[in-house]
Design a protein around this motif. Structure first.
Motif: not given
Length: 486
Positions: A24-28, A169-174
């Motif tokens: 998710l970090g790389i994707s974000g 924020e959406s990435i964080l919640w995901a």
């Protein structure tokens, strides 16, 4: 095992969390970068199109008057963006908003130079007097070679940054959801792995304590299921080995007990006779000779026992090599009958030999075949008190059928399966009268099997017994044996 379970849970959890966080970090990061780039480029292109439309609307006006300012105000409301006009010197001469404080100020020299040369300019500026940075585009003001200055359109990038904030924020919640989901999945996977492993561990511990009847009950069809199946297979083999070990231990104990029993009787008799002779209790010469005769007989009995034991041990250890040659069964049977005929006549028995005509030869060890027949005839003489002993030979398909029949006491049905065991005797109540080692039939069975043959026995108590030996006959072509079933 609990430590193993925790270790599995920990490793799975760290693996899943690392995968989720890194993924998710790389994707974000990539998503933010490409989205920001796309939004900025789109906004720049949109501002450039609007700036060119503004120029189309005012390209015929080169003086700042009320009409020009009204057009700028109208375009500001239509495009929802601020519009500045600067002259060739780079000073702002008109704006789309009234009471604009930036009128008279100068734009950057690089922007003015590019625009006056007919080029478009795009920049992100922190303009004095404005709290938020603005995205600005500049296009020439005029038509053709008639350039009056430049047109600047401003758009605040606050909305763009707000969009990026919502995206982050959406990435964080995901990511948080992924962490929670990973923890739940790891907990289930850890439980599904550790539960059968605990079952396997308990079963392995029981097997280690010698309880080979334990089995692993696992319903999975994966590597753990294969491991459970392997452990069950190992337990079955260990159980068989343990049973065989107990059986061999029992056979060994029985063997020692039987040998001790067989040796004790003649040794006790010889000890008694020797003590009597040594103490001078037997003074008569005739009586002493009888004692000597009995002692000699007992010594021969011990000698026969030792010889039979040595033969049986060699046979069971495959230490006997057969000297196979073509053998005439009739000749061997007649020779064996001749050696026992006198003993049979002394007991009032008839010893009969019947052989079919033109029998083929068998490929066997002549001396061992004679030993088989001697043991069978000796056994028949021992248990027959009246009637006859009949030795017959005939052809049965590819086998030579040799039978020794007697009219003796017979064998009980319960004893038929044990007749070939070492030291087994059916005349337990009359063992003193009929002396024997109890090894003759065991030797017969080993010798017959060594010749690739089969031995059988049929008996009716009180009527007699029939021992049947099947040995392969000589092949018609070159001397070679082909083993076939009877």
């Amino acid at each position: 095992m609990l430590g193993t379970s925790k270790s599995i849970f920990r490793r799975l959890l760290f693996s899943f969390l690392a995968t989720v966080l890194v993924g998710l970090g790389i994707s974000g990061i990539l998503l933010s970068f490409f989205a920001r780039e796309y939004i900025y480029n789109s906004k720049e292109e949109e501002l450039l199109r609007m700036a060119k439309k503004v120029n189309v609307a005012i390209h015929d006006s080169n003086r700042v008057n009320k009409e020009l300012l009204d057009k700028l105000a109208m375009l500001d409301e239509s495009f929802d963006t601020r519009i500045w006009l600067f002259n060739k010197e780079g000073k702002i001469v008109a704006t789309s908003m009234k009471d604009e404080v930036f009128t008279g100020k100068s734009v950057a020299v690089s922007i003015a130079d590019n625009v006056l040369k007919g080029k478009n300019a795009v920049t992100e500026l922190k303009i004095e007097g404005l709290e938020d940075p603005m995205l600005s585009v500049s296009v020439p003001w005029g038509e053709g070679e008639q350039v009056y200055g430049g047109i600047i359109l401003h758009a605040p990038i606050e909305g763009i940054e707000k969009t990026f904030g919502q995206m982050r924020e959406s990435i964080l919640w995901a990511t948080l959801f992924g962490v929670v989901l990973s923890t739940a999945m790891v907990s289930y996977l850890s439980w599904s792995i550790s539960r059968p492993l605990r079952t396997i561990e308990r079963t392995a511990a029981e097997i280690g304590r010698g309880n080979y009847a334990e089995r692993v009950q696992v319903d999975t069809h994966d590597e753990i299921g294969d491991l459970a199946h392997t452990i069950n297979t190992m337990a079955e083999k260990l159980e068989k080995v343990e049973q065989e070990r107990h059986h061999l231990e029992q056979v060994r104990n029985d063997f020692l007990a039987n040998v001790s029993h067989e040796l004790r009787t003649p040794l006790t008799a010889m000890q008694g006779f020797l003590e009597a002779l040594q103490d001078g209790l037997v003074e008569d010469e005739e009586a002493r000779q009888k004692y000597y005769a009995v002692m000699y007989s007992e010594t021969m009995q011990v000698n026969r026992l030792v010889d039979d034991l040595m033969d049986l041990m060699k046979l069971e250890n495959n230490e006997v090599n057969l000297a196979k040659f073509p053998v005439d069964v009739a000749e061997v049977m007649n020779r064996v009958a001749f050696s026992f005929r006198q003993e049979a006549e002394e007991k009032g028995l008839q010893l009969v030999v019947e052989v079919e005509a033109d029998l083929p030869r068998i490929y066997a060890d002549k001396d061992r075949v004679a030993q088989i027949l001697k043991n069978l005839v000796k056994n028949a003489l021992k248990f027959t008190t009246a009637g006859e002993i009949r030795m017959t030979a005939g052809l049965q398909e590819q086998w030579m059928r040799i039978q020794v029949q007697d009219t003796g006491m017979g064998i009980a049905a319960d004893d038929l399966d044990r007749i070939w065991e070492r030291f087994f005797k059916v005349d337990r109540g009359r063992s003193k009268n009929n002396k024997g080692t109890g090894l003759g039939l065991a030797i017969v069975k080993e010798l017959v099997e060594l010749h690739d043959g089969v031995c059988r026995v049929e008996s009716v108590p009180g009527e007699g017994s029939t021992f049947t030996i099947l040995l392969p006959v000589m092949p018609v072509s070159p001397v070679s044996l082909v083993k076939q079933g009877p």
